[in-house]
Write a protein that holds these residues in place. Structure first.
Motif, short mmCIF file in Angstrom:
data_model
loop_
_atom_site.label_atom_id
_atom_site.label_comp_id
_atom_site.label_asym_id
_atom_site.label_seq_id
_atom_site.Cartn_x
_atom_site.Cartn_y
_atom_site.Cartn_z
N MET A 164 17.46 -18.01 12.66
CA MET A 164 17.52 -18.98 12.84
C MET A 164 17.30 -19.35 11.62
N SER A 165 18.22 -20.58 10.50
CA SER A 165 17.49 -20.55 9.41
C SER A 165 16.91 -22.50 9.84
N CYS A 166 17.13 -23.00 10.58
CA CYS A 166 16.05 -24.32 10.65
C CYS A 166 14.46 -23.25 10.24
N ARG A 167 13.88 -24.81 9.04
CA ARG A 167 12.63 -23.72 8.45
C ARG A 167 11.97 -24.69 9.38
N ARG A 168 12.43 -26.26 9.74
CA ARG A 168 11.24 -27.01 10.35
C ARG A 168 12.02 -27.71 10.81
N SER A 169 11.41 -28.36 12.23
CA SER A 169 11.40 -29.82 12.95
C SER A 169 11.92 -31.18 12.77
N GLU A 170 13.22 -31.32 13.25
CA GLU A 170 13.04 -32.60 12.40
C GLU A 170 12.38 -34.13 13.06
N ASP A 171 12.14 -34.79 13.05
CA ASP A 171 11.10 -34.97 13.65
C ASP A 171 12.12 -37.03 14.17
N LEU A 172 12.45 -36.74 15.69
CA LEU A 172 13.21 -37.63 16.22
C LEU A 172 13.22 -38.18 17.33
N PRO A 181 25.02 -22.90 12.45
CA PRO A 181 24.42 -21.45 13.35
C PRO A 181 23.04 -22.29 14.01
N ASP A 182 22.28 -23.02 13.20
CA ASP A 182 21.60 -23.66 14.02
C ASP A 182 21.85 -23.96 15.47
N VAL A 183 23.13 -24.82 15.51
CA VAL A 183 24.23 -25.29 16.10
C VAL A 183 24.44 -24.99 17.21
N LEU A 184 24.56 -24.21 17.12
CA LEU A 184 25.42 -23.05 17.74
C LEU A 184 24.07 -22.39 18.43
N GLU A 185 23.42 -22.24 18.02
CA GLU A 185 21.94 -21.45 18.68
C GLU A 185 21.71 -22.37 20.34
N LEU A 186 21.72 -23.39 18.87
CA LEU A 186 20.73 -24.47 20.42
C LEU A 186 21.27 -24.61 21.62
N ARG A 187 22.65 -25.06 21.09
CA ARG A 187 24.37 -24.73 22.45
C ARG A 187 23.73 -23.51 22.94
N SER A 188 23.65 -22.60 22.95
CA SER A 188 23.34 -21.60 23.67
C SER A 188 21.50 -21.54 24.81
N LEU A 189 21.13 -22.27 23.73
CA LEU A 189 19.38 -22.55 24.37
C LEU A 189 19.00 -23.23 25.02
N LEU A 190 19.75 -25.26 25.35
CA LEU A 190 19.37 -25.66 25.54
C LEU A 190 19.90 -25.56 27.19
N ASP A 194 32.25 -33.53 26.83
CA ASP A 194 30.83 -32.91 26.63
C ASP A 194 29.09 -33.24 25.95
N VAL A 195 28.70 -34.29 26.34
CA VAL A 195 27.39 -34.55 25.97
C VAL A 195 26.56 -34.53 25.19
N GLN A 196 26.46 -32.84 25.84
CA GLN A 196 25.31 -31.85 24.86
C GLN A 196 25.96 -31.50 23.97
N ALA A 197 27.37 -31.66 22.98
CA ALA A 197 27.58 -31.40 22.26
C ALA A 197 27.99 -32.08 21.48
N VAL A 198 28.23 -33.13 21.86
CA VAL A 198 28.00 -35.07 21.08
C VAL A 198 26.40 -34.82 20.52
N VAL A 199 25.88 -34.89 21.13
CA VAL A 199 23.62 -34.65 20.26
C VAL A 199 23.96 -34.55 19.57
N LEU A 200 24.05 -32.85 19.94
CA LEU A 200 23.79 -32.03 19.18
C LEU A 200 24.54 -32.27 17.62
N ARG A 201 25.90 -32.93 18.06
CA ARG A 201 26.79 -32.79 17.13
C ARG A 201 26.04 -34.23 15.90
N ALA A 202 25.55 -35.23 16.39
CA ALA A 202 24.44 -35.83 15.97
C ALA A 202 23.44 -35.54 15.61
N VAL A 203 22.65 -35.18 16.07
CA VAL A 203 21.70 -34.25 15.49
C VAL A 203 21.82 -33.45 14.28
N ALA A 204 21.94 -33.08 14.42
CA ALA A 204 22.57 -31.75 13.21
C ALA A 204 23.38 -32.82 12.24
#
Length: 96
Positions: free
Chosen positions: A1-9, A52-61, A33-43
């Motif tokens: 996980m290279s993400c060090r802090r969450s973004e306030d969405l 790497p965070d996006v890929l990990e999130l994708r597998s965990l959601l 793929d709605v989930q993929a579109v949302v992940l790209r937008a958030v990233a």
């Protein structure tokens, strides 16, 4: 996980953000793929989420989009799941 802090969405701009994603999804084929579109937008919106965070999130959601009545509700469910997962990452980083 290279993400060090969450973004306030949950900022006041979230309705525009959700509508922007919904517009993107509506402009794609029905098989989008709605989930993929949302992940790209958030990233793209985040300074701290790397590929790497996006890929990990994708597998965990684990989001059941079928329960959402509207596309906007489905997008909000995915964003909420992302926020929850990132908050867990922050807790792990603090504990480490």
């Amino acid at each position: 996980m290279s993400c060090r802090r969450s973004e306030d969405l949950s900022q006041p701009t979230i309705p525009r953000f959700v509508e922007s994603i919904a517009t993107t999804v509506r402009g794609q084929p029905d098989s989008a793929d709605v989930q993929a579109v949302v992940l790209r937008a958030v990233a793209r919106r985040s300074d701290s989420i790397a590929l790497p965070d996006v890929l990990e999130l994708r597998s965990l959601l684990d989001v059941d989009g079928e329960q959402a009545v509207t596309l906007e509700q489905q997008i909000m469910s995915i964003i909420s799941a992302i926020e929850a997962e990132l908050a867990g990452w922050d807790r792990l980083d603090v504990a480490a």
